[in-house]
Design a protein around this motif. Structure first.
Motif, PDB file in Angstrom:
ATOM      1  N   ASP A 156      38.826  23.726  14.617  1.00  0.00           N
ATOM      2  CA  ASP A 156      38.797  25.185  14.727  1.00  0.00           C
ATOM      3  C   ASP A 156      37.390  25.735  14.889  1.00  0.00           C
ATOM      4  N   ASP A 158      35.081  26.074  12.689  1.00  0.00           N
ATOM      5  CA  ASP A 158      34.603  26.819  11.523  1.00  0.00           C
ATOM      6  C   ASP A 158      33.658  25.941  10.718  1.00  0.00           C
ATOM      7  N   ARG A 161      34.244  24.994   6.939  1.00  0.00           N
ATOM      8  CA  ARG A 161      35.283  24.049   6.544  1.00  0.00           C
ATOM      9  C   ARG A 161      34.874  22.601   6.806  1.00  0.00           C
ATOM     10  N   PRO A 192      43.656  24.643  10.778  1.00  0.00           N
ATOM     11  CA  PRO A 192      43.078  25.970  10.531  1.00  0.00           C
ATOM     12  C   PRO A 192      44.061  26.864   9.788  1.00  0.00           C
ATOM     13  N   ARG A 193      43.526  27.742   8.953  1.00  0.00           N
ATOM     14  CA  ARG A 193      44.387  28.650   8.185  1.00  0.00           C
ATOM     15  C   ARG A 193      45.028  29.701   9.087  1.00  0.00           C
ATOM     16  N   GLN A 194      44.330  30.101  10.129  1.00  0.00           N
ATOM     17  CA  GLN A 194      44.768  31.248  10.914  1.00  0.00           C
ATOM     18  C   GLN A 194      45.709  30.873  12.053  1.00  0.00           C
ATOM     19  N   ALA A 195      46.024  29.611  12.211  1.00  0.00           N
ATOM     20  CA  ALA A 195      46.874  29.185  13.323  1.00  0.00           C
ATOM     21  C   ALA A 195      47.964  28.257  12.818  1.00  0.00           C
TER      22      ALA A 195
END
Length: 255
Positions: A156, A158, A161, A192-195
């Motif tokens: 992701d 990020d 992370r 990923p947290r958002q996907a």
């Protein structure tokens, strides 16, 4: 999970959760046409006591995971003592311990004393520190085999992370493979947290396919946790890291 009322209740609770998780893995493997034993289970005991780790080992867990070295080292030692002679049954072999969280280079020497594998290597400097630490531990008789290393790949982008971009994997893998005190085991990633996990793990599977073309000995894939292990297994994971689904809600602790 309901709160246990004593050691026997906690042991039964953990054994039941371990069995239920293995059944989830078996169903996910069947759905993907894979053998159940093609996926290893690491029970992540972060923030839970050594007594819980020992109960899991007595219930048949062979691999346990931690993400903080300052907690893991003492816990591994306490767990081994409990299993060697806690008066609750026959002695049980100590489990293999896995470092699954981000790791600072200055913790490499300590981790090399207790970890079977490190799943979060994402820099050449950390790889070199672990290789030196593992070599020292082997020379001192503190370990009997090379330290297994998984390269954490970022899917992701990020930086908070952890993980190395896919483009940097080959350079890092070459550094690990050149050291005799560590063994390149494969890749690790966190969805990923958002996907949704399916898209993330599908991308990871593609990265792994390219990676293993150059490094066929490093076929391991450490991916999947309590909430997404089915998706990870569908995309080729060989190792899932499960905390909450086995241990229950994380206890309230000081930072």
């Amino acid at each position: 999970m309901t709160a246990p009322t004593g050691p026997a209740d906690r042991a039964a609770e953990l054994a039941g959760a371990l069995t239920a998780t293995r059944e989830r893995i078996a169903r996910a493997c069947a759905a993907s046409g894979r053998a159940p034993d093609s996926v290893a289970l690491i029970a992540v005991t972060k923030y839970f006591p050594a007594s819980d780790a020992a109960m899991l080992a007595r219930a048949g867990a062979t691999d346990l995971g931690e993400s903080r070295e300052q907690e893991a080292g003492p816990k591994a030692a306490d767990c081994a003592r409990l299993l060697a002679g806690d008066g609750e049954g026959d002695a049980v072999a100590a489990p293999r311990w896995h470092m699954v969280g981000r790791l600072q280079r200055n913790k490499a020497r300590a981790v090399a004393r207790w970890a079977h594998a490190v799943h979060s290597v994402d820099s050449v400097r950390l790889a070199h520190a672990l290789a030196r630490a593992a070599a020292s531990a082997l020379d001192a008789g503190e370990r009997t085999s090379p330290l297994e290393v998984y390269l954490q790949v970022s899917i992701d982008g990020d930086p908070a992370r952890g993980g190395v971009p896919a483009a940097g994997l080959d350079e890092l893998a070459d550094q690990v493979a050149a050291a005799e005190s560590v063994r390149l085991a494969g890749l690790m990633a966190v969805a990923p947290r958002q996907a949704g996990p399916d898209a993330a793990f599908a991308r990871l599977a593609g990265i792994r396919e390219s990676f293993t073309t150059r490094h066929p000995q490093a076929a391991g894939l450490s991916a999947g946790m309590s909430s997404d292990l089915e998706s990870a297994i569908a995309h080729g994971s060989t190792c899932v890291r499960v905390g909450t689904a086995i241990m229950g809600a994380r206890p309230i602790v000081s930072p």
